[in-house]
Design a protein around this motif. Structure first.
Motif, PDB file in Angstrom:
ATOM      1  N   ILE A  50      12.681  -3.180  -9.452  1.00 46.59           N
ATOM      2  CA  ILE A  50      11.652  -2.538  -8.501  1.00 46.59           C
ATOM      3  C   ILE A  50      11.537  -3.533  -7.428  1.00 46.59           C
ATOM      4  CG2 ILE A  50      10.502  -1.306 -10.401  1.00 46.59           C
ATOM      5  CD1 ILE A  50       8.449  -4.058  -9.290  1.00 46.59           C
ATOM      6  N   SER A 101       0.812  -1.331   0.216  1.00 47.09           N
ATOM      7  CA  SER A 101      -0.072  -0.069   0.073  1.00 47.09           C
ATOM      8  C   SER A 101       0.974   1.318   0.136  1.00 47.09           C
ATOM      9  CB  SER A 101      -0.906  -0.196   1.161  1.00 47.09           C
ATOM     10  OG  SER A 101      -1.827  -0.860   1.019  1.00 47.09           O
ATOM     11  N   PRO A 120       8.848   6.271   2.776  1.00 43.87           N
ATOM     12  CA  PRO A 120       8.875   4.901   3.352  1.00 43.87           C
ATOM     13  C   PRO A 120       9.999   4.429   4.143  1.00 43.87           C
ATOM     14  CG  PRO A 120       7.631   4.870   1.130  1.00 43.87           C
ATOM     15  CD  PRO A 120       8.333   6.196   1.428  1.00 43.87           C
ATOM     16  N   VAL A 138       7.588   2.989  -9.907  1.00 39.68           N
ATOM     17  CA  VAL A 138       6.125   3.516  -9.275  1.00 39.68           C
ATOM     18  C   VAL A 138       6.086   4.929  -9.605  1.00 39.68           C
ATOM     19  CG1 VAL A 138       4.597   3.295  -7.444  1.00 39.68           C
ATOM     20  CG2 VAL A 138       6.388   1.351  -7.864  1.00 39.68           C
ATOM     21  N   ILE A 139       4.815   5.610 -10.047  1.00 37.62           N
ATOM     22  CA  ILE A 139       4.569   6.726  -9.924  1.00 37.62           C
ATOM     23  C   ILE A 139       4.664   7.310  -8.736  1.00 37.62           C
ATOM     24  CG2 ILE A 139       3.328   6.597 -12.219  1.00 37.62           C
ATOM     25  CD1 ILE A 139       0.671   7.448 -10.465  1.00 37.62           C
ATOM     26  N   ARG A 182       3.063  -6.968  -9.886  1.00 36.94           N
ATOM     27  CA  ARG A 182       3.248  -6.745 -11.442  1.00 36.94           C
ATOM     28  C   ARG A 182       3.138  -8.204 -12.111  1.00 36.94           C
ATOM     29  NH1 ARG A 182       5.504  -2.010 -13.206  1.00 36.94           N
ATOM     30  NH2 ARG A 182       6.504  -1.352 -11.227  1.00 36.94           N
ATOM     31  N   LYS A 233      -1.237   3.074 -14.124  1.00 42.02           N
ATOM     32  CA  LYS A 233       0.026   2.959 -14.696  1.00 42.02           C
ATOM     33  C   LYS A 233       0.404   1.569 -14.865  1.00 42.02           C
ATOM     34  CE  LYS A 233       4.272   4.487 -15.886  1.00 42.02           C
ATOM     35  NZ  LYS A 233       4.409   5.220 -17.179  1.00 42.02           N
ATOM     36  N   PHE A 234       0.176   0.595 -13.789  1.00 42.33           N
ATOM     37  CA  PHE A 234       0.628  -0.645 -13.579  1.00 42.33           C
ATOM     38  C   PHE A 234      -0.068  -1.398 -14.816  1.00 42.33           C
ATOM     39  CE2 PHE A 234       2.993  -2.423 -10.085  1.00 42.33           C
ATOM     40  CZ  PHE A 234       3.233  -1.155  -9.532  1.00 42.33           C
ATOM     41  N   GLU A 287       1.668  11.659 -13.882  1.00 43.40           N
ATOM     42  CA  GLU A 287       0.740  10.576 -14.108  1.00 43.40           C
ATOM     43  C   GLU A 287       1.584   9.356 -14.735  1.00 43.40           C
ATOM     44  OE1 GLU A 287      -3.487  12.548 -14.544  1.00 43.40           O
ATOM     45  OE2 GLU A 287      -2.407  12.035 -16.423  1.00 43.40           O
ATOM     46  N   ARG A 312      11.734   3.989  -8.833  1.00 44.96           N
ATOM     47  CA  ARG A 312      11.712   2.442  -8.758  1.00 44.96           C
ATOM     48  C   ARG A 312      10.521   1.565  -9.491  1.00 44.96           C
ATOM     49  NH1 ARG A 312      14.617  -0.499  -4.686  1.00 44.96           N
ATOM     50  NH2 ARG A 312      16.400   0.901  -3.867  1.00 44.96           N
ATOM     51  N   GLU A 355       1.039  -0.270 -18.569  1.00 39.63           N
ATOM     52  CA  GLU A 355       2.301  -0.725 -18.889  1.00 39.63           C
ATOM     53  C   GLU A 355       2.104  -2.112 -19.347  1.00 39.63           C
ATOM     54  OE1 GLU A 355       5.638   1.528 -16.090  1.00 39.63           O
ATOM     55  OE2 GLU A 355       4.680  -0.470 -15.305  1.00 39.63           O
ATOM     56  N   LEU A 415       3.989   1.782  -0.499  1.00 40.31           N
ATOM     57  CA  LEU A 415       4.948   1.870  -1.935  1.00 40.31           C
ATOM     58  C   LEU A 415       4.108   2.384  -3.103  1.00 40.31           C
ATOM     59  CD1 LEU A 415       7.849  -0.433  -1.325  1.00 40.31           C
ATOM     60  CD2 LEU A 415       8.033   1.943  -1.063  1.00 40.31           C
ATOM     61  N   LEU A 416       3.093   1.289  -3.444  1.00 39.06           N
ATOM     62  CA  LEU A 416       2.355   1.630  -4.724  1.00 39.06           C
ATOM     63  C   LEU A 416       1.135   2.186  -4.721  1.00 39.06           C
ATOM     64  CD1 LEU A 416       2.738  -2.225  -5.922  1.00 39.06           C
ATOM     65  CD2 LEU A 416       4.320  -0.663  -6.025  1.00 39.06           C
ATOM     66  N   GLY A 417       0.591   2.568  -3.347  1.00 43.80           N
ATOM     67  CA  GLY A 417      -0.725   3.426  -3.507  1.00 43.80           C
ATOM     68  C   GLY A 417      -1.652   2.327  -3.680  1.00 43.80           C
ATOM     69  N   GLU A 448      14.486   7.603  -5.493  1.00 43.40           N
ATOM     70  CA  GLU A 448      14.279   6.758  -6.940  1.00 43.40           C
ATOM     71  C   GLU A 448      12.603   6.375  -6.655  1.00 43.40           C
ATOM     72  OE1 GLU A 448      16.651   3.561  -7.461  1.00 43.40           O
ATOM     73  OE2 GLU A 448      18.386   4.774  -8.115  1.00 43.40           O
ATOM     74  N   LYS A 475      16.031   1.042 -12.084  1.00 42.03           N
ATOM     75  CA  LYS A 475      16.345   0.018 -11.263  1.00 42.03           C
ATOM     76  C   LYS A 475      15.469  -0.963 -11.171  1.00 42.03           C
ATOM     77  CE  LYS A 475      20.469   1.812  -9.514  1.00 42.03           C
ATOM     78  NZ  LYS A 475      20.464   2.976  -8.623  1.00 42.03           N
ATOM     79  N   SER A 512      -2.021   5.331  -9.723  1.00 42.95           N
ATOM     80  CA  SER A 512      -0.414   4.363  -9.669  1.00 42.95           C
ATOM     81  C   SER A 512      -0.939   2.962 -10.251  1.00 42.95           C
ATOM     82  CB  SER A 512      -0.235   4.103  -8.350  1.00 42.95           C
ATOM     83  OG  SER A 512       1.055   3.047  -8.115  1.00 42.95           O
ATOM     84  N   HIS A 514       2.491   8.602  -6.470  1.00 47.20           N
ATOM     85  CA  HIS A 514       0.872   9.052  -6.495  1.00 47.20           C
ATOM     86  C   HIS A 514       0.666   9.738  -5.099  1.00 47.20           C
ATOM     87  CE1 HIS A 514       1.867   5.669  -3.026  1.00 47.20           C
ATOM     88  NE2 HIS A 514       2.655   5.138  -4.009  1.00 47.20           N
TER      89      HIS A 514
END
Lengths: 305, 305
Positions: A297, A129, B110, B257-258, A166, A271-272, B212, B255, A275, A131-133, B253, A295, A268, B260
């Motif tokens: 992920i 949550s 984080p 992920v946007i 992912r 975007k996943f 975005e 990494r 992609e 890190l990725l939202g 970084e 880098k 977010s 968010h």
């Protein structure tokens, strides 16, 4: 007449004599009200939402139909209990593949108690949550007639890393077996499920546009449910790809402010998904690129310090 | 040759023999590196950003020019100290009105320590960050030749409620005195400053589109700076409305992920600005509407429980 739902992927379950939702044959979903304020808050949300004339129809379609509340024998045998009566989102589905994605890097709300905030914050940190939202709360992916569904247990799902997320989002739209760790997901259904003018991405973008503007509600700890039918997609018919919003026990008033926490997480997630549409044949391991600006992920326990 | 900047609205200041940034006559801004990792992290960001070929030019314009680092006599008399050499964003400005908006409902990252997280979280709760997804960190609004600038002290700015924020964003583009609490801000410069194809809103939307998509950086605790020249706008000339991003000591970084957190806060801020454009003559008190679906947005200490 009432039975335990076959395709529930997250939340409390009525199995093993516990308290959980039930369904009937007419396409209704009965969700027991919790004893604490969550139940009454979710009723309050559905009541407000269903009568709110400022919700456009193209947004209303993302929400389950609401039929009021009803006293029913609870699934845990504890007697009569009020239940939310909702639309059963999968009643007309055959072997649906489903992912439940809890949206927001923050699952607590500003008004909550310190203890509740701390509990949620820790969970947001150890899941994806923060890190990725968003985080995957549950899923089932249909393989085929013989293998049935891949439905990893909750503990495994909550331990997903960003790289796992992912991979799962690729497996969701692939024809090869979701449990075969040797084969790379082919993403062959990505164009018909994620893509297209009525696909998941288009629906998510519709939802996003609304969230950029609406200041009526803040959807704390809500989930986006994605579903489709793989067999239908394999036969070249419509995949029935659909996005729904569920779980409104922590919705609060927007008070003139957009839900920036939900919107950020939704972007977010978008975007996943996009992609995968733009690079459907990219091996997930390629995310670990030697390019210093791109880098790996995979983040090893980086969230729990 | 080096002097203390006239138009700094937030951050450490070199006044009263303290350590702070300096400027020269050639349009450069010298920001002393802090002893802890913040300084080196900001240098690392500028170095990475300035050589990153994946940053489009229409995005690069939002960032101060970077000229490297330089050893300089520190403003607190403590001797030589490395300074970031940046573009002075207001060197060619005459009486600029400026607001510094720290973006993000979460100003910590984080990877930070528990103590740092707790400190930031408390500040996010008592300011508007958590509720609005941004907070005003500092400002100066030009009144006229006689009154000069309204530049409330830091303590007052950090105590702004959501309703104060709304009011300040209206005062920013109004011709009447920013300190006169009896007159309602007329928002007469809103069309030329916030609106138009090159105005603040258009620039923010450009920035939003990039956020975005970009997964290179996460801009924790960065600020959006809005500036323009009221005298110029009053004379019907270009207001010189400009958006800049500043303060990169906590960039990490992306990494893959946007960002968010930044994006959500930016969208919330965009909504505030666009509401002023669509209802420039609405009294700020009208936000307290008797319509039950449009409740008062003034929130009395609701953030600090």
């Amino acid at each position: 007449m009432l039975k335990i739902p076959d395709h529930q992927v997250a939340g409390h379950t009525a199995r093993h004599g516990k308290l959980g939702p039930l369904i009937d044959d007419s396409g209704r979903f009965y969700k027991p009200l919790q004893d604490d304020e969550r139940g009454s808050k979710e009723v309050a949300f559905y009541t407000s939402f269903s009568s709110n004339k400022r919700i456009p129809d193209h947004i209303r379609r993302f929400f389950p139909m609401f039929y009021g509340t009803q006293l029913l024998e609870a699934s845990d045998g504890s007697g009569l209990r009020p239940h939310l009566v909702l639309q059963d989102l999968v009643s007309d589905r055959h072997n649906p593949s489903i992912i439940d994605i809890k949206i927001g890097s923050r699952t607590w709300y500003p008004q909550a108690s310190e203890d509740y905030v701390e509990k949620c914050l820790q969970k947001d940190k150890i899941t994806t949550s923060l890190l990725l939202g968003f985080r995957i709360s549950g899923l089932q992916i249909y393989g085929n007639n013989e293998s049935g569904f891949w439905k990893p247990e909750k503990k495994l799902v909550l331990a997903f890393t960003p790289e796992d997320v992912r991979l799962v989002l690729r497996k969701f739209v692939s024809s090869n077996s979701p449990t075969d760790s040797n084969s790379v997901p082919d993403c062959s259904f990505a164009p018909s499920v994620y893509g297209g003018s009525a696909g998941i991405l288009a629906q998510l973008l519709d939802l996003k546009a609304w969230f950029e503007d609406q200041t009526i509600y803040q959807f704390n700890s809500c989930s986006v449910l994605m579903l489709y039918e793989k067999e239908s997609a394999m036969k070249g018919r419509s995949s029935g790809a659909e996005v729904k919003l569920i779980d409104f026990a922590h919705v609060v008033e927007g008070r003139g402010v957009i839900d920036h926490n939900f919107l950020g997480g939704l972007c977010s997630f978008i975007k996943f998904v996009s992609e995968i549409l733009t690079s459907p044949d990219e091996h997930s391991t390629e995310a670990c690129s030697p390019d210093p600006e791109k880098k790996c992920i995979a983040i090893e326990n980086g969230t729990t310090e």
